[in-house]
Design a protein around this motif. Structure first.
Motif, short mmCIF file in Angstrom:
data_model
loop_
_atom_site.label_atom_id
_atom_site.label_comp_id
_atom_site.label_asym_id
_atom_site.label_seq_id
_atom_site.Cartn_x
_atom_site.Cartn_y
_atom_site.Cartn_z
N ALA A 103 0.83 -1.21 0.00
CA ALA A 103 0.00 0.00 0.00
C ALA A 103 0.87 1.26 0.00
CB ALA A 103 -0.92 -0.01 1.22
N VAL A 104 1.96 1.23 0.74
CA VAL A 104 2.83 2.41 0.80
C VAL A 104 3.46 2.68 -0.58
CG1 VAL A 104 4.87 3.45 1.89
CG2 VAL A 104 3.27 2.13 3.27
N MET A 105 3.81 1.62 -1.29
CA MET A 105 4.37 1.81 -2.65
C MET A 105 3.33 2.46 -3.57
SD MET A 105 6.76 -1.50 -3.43
CE MET A 105 5.73 -2.81 -2.79
N ARG A 106 2.09 2.00 -3.49
CA ARG A 106 1.03 2.58 -4.34
C ARG A 106 0.82 4.05 -4.02
NH1 ARG A 106 1.83 -2.21 -5.65
NH2 ARG A 106 3.55 -0.97 -6.47
N TYR A 107 0.88 4.37 -2.73
CA TYR A 107 0.72 5.76 -2.28
C TYR A 107 1.87 6.63 -2.81
CZ TYR A 107 -0.07 9.61 1.02
OH TYR A 107 -0.31 10.85 1.60
N ALA A 108 3.08 6.10 -2.67
CA ALA A 108 4.27 6.85 -3.13
C ALA A 108 4.19 7.10 -4.64
CB ALA A 108 5.54 6.08 -2.78
N GLU A 109 3.73 6.10 -5.38
CA GLU A 109 3.60 6.27 -6.84
C GLU A 109 2.61 7.39 -7.17
OE1 GLU A 109 4.18 1.52 -7.99
OE2 GLU A 109 2.20 2.33 -7.62
N ALA A 110 1.43 7.33 -6.55
CA ALA A 110 0.39 8.33 -6.85
C ALA A 110 0.90 9.73 -6.56
CB ALA A 110 -0.86 8.03 -6.04
N TRP A 111 1.51 9.92 -5.38
CA TRP A 111 1.92 11.26 -5.01
C TRP A 111 3.16 11.74 -5.78
CZ3 TRP A 111 -0.57 15.19 -3.19
CH2 TRP A 111 -1.78 14.95 -2.52
N THR A 112 4.05 10.83 -6.14
CA THR A 112 5.19 11.22 -6.97
C THR A 112 4.68 11.72 -8.32
OG1 THR A 112 6.65 9.66 -5.86
CG2 THR A 112 7.34 10.39 -8.03
N LEU A 113 3.74 10.97 -8.91
CA LEU A 113 3.17 11.39 -10.20
C LEU A 113 2.41 12.72 -10.05
CD1 LEU A 113 1.99 7.83 -11.25
CD2 LEU A 113 3.59 9.22 -12.60
N LYS A 114 1.67 12.86 -8.96
CA LYS A 114 0.93 14.11 -8.71
C LYS A 114 1.88 15.29 -8.58
CE LYS A 114 -3.19 12.89 -6.03
NZ LYS A 114 -4.27 13.82 -6.38
N LEU A 115 2.94 15.13 -7.79
CA LEU A 115 3.87 16.24 -7.54
C LEU A 115 4.54 16.71 -8.83
CD1 LEU A 115 5.67 15.18 -4.22
CD2 LEU A 115 3.85 16.86 -4.51
N HIS A 116 4.64 15.80 -9.80
CA HIS A 116 5.28 16.18 -11.06
C HIS A 116 4.25 16.47 -12.15
CE1 HIS A 116 8.57 14.42 -8.72
NE2 HIS A 116 9.28 15.33 -9.34
#
Ligand SMILES: [Zn+2]
Length: 248
Positions: free
Chosen positions: A134-147
Motif C-alpha cells: 500500500a505504501v508503494m502505491r501511495y508513493a507512486e500516486a503522489w510522486t506522479l501528482k507532484l510532477h
C-alpha cells in the motif's frame, strides 16, 4: 571553503572503485545531488548503516558551487529507515520508493514536497505489521501528482464531465479520459479502484495503508505502472525484483 551542511534522504548508493561509493541524496537545501563517500566500502566503514535507502541524515558536503559530484564529509544519522524485524516487504518497499523518487526528481531542484513524502512513507513502513504494498502505491500516486503527471480522478479531460465509472487510456491523444470517451477495452482503472484512490489519497501513507488493508491493490499497481512507464520510457529495476521475490 566551508562545507554545505544539509539534511538529506539517502536515495541510492553505488560502488566507485574498490573502496568508495557514490551516494545519491535528496537534500533539503539543494534537491537531488551526488557525493562520493571515500572509504565507505573499506574495512572500518565510517558510514556504517547511515546510507540505507531513505535514511535521513545530516551531512557535510564539500565541493564547488555547481559541481556534479560532491565529497561526503561527516554523516549524522537523524532517522534510520530500518523497519522492525527487518521486514522483507518493507525493505523492498523502501528500495522501490527511493528508486521511484530518484527517477522523477530533476537534478538540483529543491523539492520540499518530495522530501516530506519520503519521510512520511518511511514513517508508515516503520510501523509494526506495515503494509509495504500500500505504501508503494501511495508513493507512486503522489510522486506522479507532484510532477503534474497524475490524471484527474474526478473530471474527464476530454468531455469535462464528472467521472462516474473507470478511466481509459486514449493512446492517440496520449492522455487518460473517462470510459465514455475512451473505449471500454482501453480501461486502465476500474470504477471501484478510482473511487478508493479518490477518497484515500488525501490520507497519510500510514492511514492509506490501514484504509486499504485487505483490498486487492493490483489494479492500482497496473494503472500506476502504465503511467510511470509512459513517462520514463522504461520500468523501474526494483519493481522487477519485487515481483519475483513476492511471487516466489
Ligand atoms: Zn469523458
Amino acid at each position: 571553503m566551508p562545507p554545505l551542511t544539509t539534511d538529506a534522504l539517502v536515495l541510492r548508493t553505488f560502488p566507485l572503485g574498490e573502496m568508495s561509493v557514490v551516494v545519491v541524496l535528496l537534500t533539503r537545501s539543494r534537491g537531488k545531488l551526488r557525493a562520493v563517500a571515500k572509504g565507505a566500502r573499506g574495512p572500518g566503514d565510517r558510514y556504517q548503516s547511515s546510507l540505507q535507502p531513505l535514511s535521513e541524515v545530516r551531512t557535510a558536503l564539500y565541493g564547488r558551487e555547481g559541481t556534479e559530484l560532491f565529497r561526503l564529509g561527516t554523516v549524522e544519522l537523524l532517522r534510520s529507515s530500518e523497519p522492525p524485524n527487518s521486514n522483507l516487504e518493507s525493505l523492498l518497499a523502501l528500495e522501490y520508493c527511493a528508486e521511484l523518487f530518484e527517477a522523477f526528481l530533476p537534478p538540483d531542484a529543491r523539492d520540499d514536497d518530495a522530501y516530506r513524502l519520503g519521510r512520511s512513507c518511511v514513517t508508515a513502513l516503520k510501523q509494526r505489521g506495515s503494509n509495504g504494498t500500500a505504501v508503494m502505491r501511495y508513493a507512486e500516486a503522489w510522486t506522479l501528482k507532484l510532477h503534474g503527471l497524475y490524471p484527474s480522478l474526478a473530471r474527464c479531460l476530454n468531455c469535462r464531465q464528472s467521472v462516474t465509472g473507470g478511466l481509459a487510456f486514449d493512446r492517440s491523444a496520449g492522455r487518460v479520459v473517462c470510459t465514455n470517451c475512451g473505449s471500454k477495452r482501453a480501461e486502465i482503472l476500474d470504477s471501484d479502484s478510482r473511487a478508493l484512490l479518490r477518497s484515500a489519497l488525501r490520507l497519510s501513507p500510514a492511514n492509506f495503508a490501514e484504509r486499504t488493508e485487505g483490498i486487492d491493490l493490483a489494479p492500482i499497481a497496473r494503472f500506476h505502472r502504465e503511467l510511470i512507464e509512459t513517462h520514463l520510457g522504461r520500468s523501474l529495476n526494483s519493481s522487477r525484483v519485487i515481483e519475483s521475490v513476492l511471487r516466489s
